[in-house]
Write an enzyme that holds these catalytic residues in place. Sequence first.
Site, PDB file in Angstrom:
ATOM      1  N   GLY A  89      52.787  41.648  36.899  1.00  0.00           N
ATOM      2  CA  GLY A  89      52.459  40.423  36.165  1.00  0.00           C
ATOM      3  C   GLY A  89      52.446  39.153  37.001  1.00  0.00           C
ATOM      4  O   GLY A  89      52.608  38.059  36.453  1.00  0.00           O
ATOM      5  N   ASN A 109      49.874  37.810  38.435  1.00  0.00           N
ATOM      6  CA  ASN A 109      48.724  37.010  37.993  1.00  0.00           C
ATOM      7  C   ASN A 109      49.021  36.351  36.648  1.00  0.00           C
ATOM      8  O   ASN A 109      48.642  35.204  36.422  1.00  0.00           O
ATOM      9  CB  ASN A 109      47.463  37.873  37.890  1.00  0.00           C
ATOM     10  N   MET A 137      45.671  48.315  33.221  1.00  0.00           N
ATOM     11  CA  MET A 137      45.197  49.597  33.744  1.00  0.00           C
ATOM     12  C   MET A 137      44.541  50.513  32.713  1.00  0.00           C
ATOM     13  O   MET A 137      44.122  51.619  33.058  1.00  0.00           O
ATOM     14  CB  MET A 137      46.354  50.338  34.438  1.00  0.00           C
ATOM     15  N   ILE A 159      41.366  51.253  30.068  1.00  0.00           N
ATOM     16  CA  ILE A 159      39.965  50.828  29.959  1.00  0.00           C
ATOM     17  C   ILE A 159      39.648  50.553  28.493  1.00  0.00           C
ATOM     18  O   ILE A 159      39.831  51.422  27.630  1.00  0.00           O
ATOM     19  CB  ILE A 159      39.028  51.896  30.553  1.00  0.00           C
ATOM     20  N   LEU A 160      39.213  49.326  28.218  1.00  0.00           N
ATOM     21  CA  LEU A 160      38.875  48.958  26.845  1.00  0.00           C
ATOM     22  C   LEU A 160      37.570  49.651  26.450  1.00  0.00           C
ATOM     23  O   LEU A 160      36.657  49.786  27.275  1.00  0.00           O
ATOM     24  CB  LEU A 160      38.717  47.440  26.737  1.00  0.00           C
ATOM     25  N   ASN A 188      38.193  39.452  33.925  1.00  0.00           N
ATOM     26  CA  ASN A 188      39.058  40.357  34.685  1.00  0.00           C
ATOM     27  C   ASN A 188      39.142  39.874  36.121  1.00  0.00           C
ATOM     28  O   ASN A 188      38.203  39.256  36.632  1.00  0.00           O
ATOM     29  CB  ASN A 188      38.472  41.778  34.667  1.00  0.00           C
ATOM     30  N   HIS A 225      39.648  41.440  39.952  1.00  0.00           N
ATOM     31  CA  HIS A 225      39.565  42.723  40.640  1.00  0.00           C
ATOM     32  C   HIS A 225      39.805  42.500  42.133  1.00  0.00           C
ATOM     33  O   HIS A 225      39.236  41.587  42.726  1.00  0.00           O
ATOM     34  CB  HIS A 225      38.176  43.332  40.413  1.00  0.00           C
ATOM     35  N   GLU A 285      30.602  46.415  29.195  1.00  0.00           N
ATOM     36  CA  GLU A 285      30.858  47.829  28.907  1.00  0.00           C
ATOM     37  C   GLU A 285      30.931  48.681  30.171  1.00  0.00           C
ATOM     38  O   GLU A 285      31.533  49.740  30.177  1.00  0.00           O
ATOM     39  CB  GLU A 285      29.766  48.353  27.983  1.00  0.00           C
ATOM     40  N   GLU A 329      44.448  35.831  44.706  1.00  0.00           N
ATOM     41  CA  GLU A 329      44.140  36.062  43.285  1.00  0.00           C
ATOM     42  C   GLU A 329      44.801  34.994  42.422  1.00  0.00           C
ATOM     43  O   GLU A 329      44.217  34.499  41.461  1.00  0.00           O
ATOM     44  CB  GLU A 329      44.642  37.448  42.850  1.00  0.00           C
TER      45      GLU A 329
HETATM   46  C1  GRF Z   1      46.098  42.758  41.159  1.00  0.00           C
HETATM   47  O1  GRF Z   1      45.803  43.002  42.505  1.00  0.00           O
HETATM   48  C2  GRF Z   1      44.854  42.882  40.317  1.00  0.00           C
HETATM   49  O2  GRF Z   1      43.712  42.410  40.937  1.00  0.00           O
HETATM   50  C3  GRF Z   1      44.788  44.374  40.153  1.00  0.00           C
HETATM   51  O3  GRF Z   1      46.126  44.774  39.939  1.00  0.00           O
HETATM   52  C4  GRF Z   1      46.996  43.841  40.576  1.00  0.00           C
HETATM   53  C5  GRF Z   1      47.921  43.336  39.514  1.00  0.00           C
HETATM   54  O4  GRF Z   1      48.947  42.571  40.031  1.00  0.00           O
HETATM   55  N1  GRF Z   1      43.856  44.759  39.139  1.00  0.00           N
HETATM   56  P1  GRF Z   1      49.899  41.736  39.076  1.00  0.00           P
HETATM   57  O5  GRF Z   1      50.385  42.675  37.957  1.00  0.00           O
HETATM   58  O6  GRF Z   1      49.131  40.584  38.525  1.00  0.00           O
HETATM   59  O7  GRF Z   1      51.046  41.310  39.950  1.00  0.00           O
END
Ligand code: GRF
Length: 192
Positions: free
Chosen positions: A20, A22, A95, A97-98, A112, A114, A147, A179
């Site tokens: 978490g 981000n 993690m 997929i919707l 999202n 990535h 999608e 990020e």
């Molecule tokens: C990030 O690198 C994001 O881009 C990827 O998973 C990681 C999640 O990190 N999809 P966090 O849970 O936000 O620390």
Amino acid sequence: MEKLTGLNKVKTAVFISGSGSNLKSLIKFSKVKKSPIFIDLIVSNTKKAKGLQYARQFHIKSKILNFKNIKNTEKKLLAFLERNKIKLICLAGFMSILSKNFIKKFDCKILNIHPSLLPKYKGLNTHNRAIKNKDKFSGCTVHYVTEKLDSGRIIMQKKVKITKRDTSTTLARKILKHEHKLYPKAILKVFS
Ligand code: GRF
């Protein structure tokens, strides 16, 4: 320009599965004046997500949902989002997929982040693949969710240099720091 207060900011849900970091950066961002978003809900697909600590710390409501029973879970979630007037979903290390149906039915934006320079390396193990291919750069991308997995329109990207000494762990760490800056910037761009 209309002054942004907690009341007229875009009600946002952040979906997580892991540490978490981000989410934490988005919460911090949501509290600055110029931020267009207000984080009203955190959704996790596992009770083990460390990021759930931020729900407690920042007094944000959270929901732990079982996406294995996807049809039922998504139906309930859509109704909840609608009732709570959530207008934006930010996926942040989520993690599951919707389903196509969920993406179609949620009438607002889903974003999202990535950890690669999309369209390169959709899916998992992005850092490993970039290093194996001897890429000189990798990075991160914020994009709209459609999608098709990791394929929606790109909002913003940040390029990060890969050095000879980088392993997937050091590269992941380096990119994650970017990020945290890129996601808020991309949100500002979306609502500017
Ligand atoms: C990030 O690198 C994001 O881009 C990827 O998973 C990681 C999640 O990190 N999809 P966090 O849970 O936000 O620390």
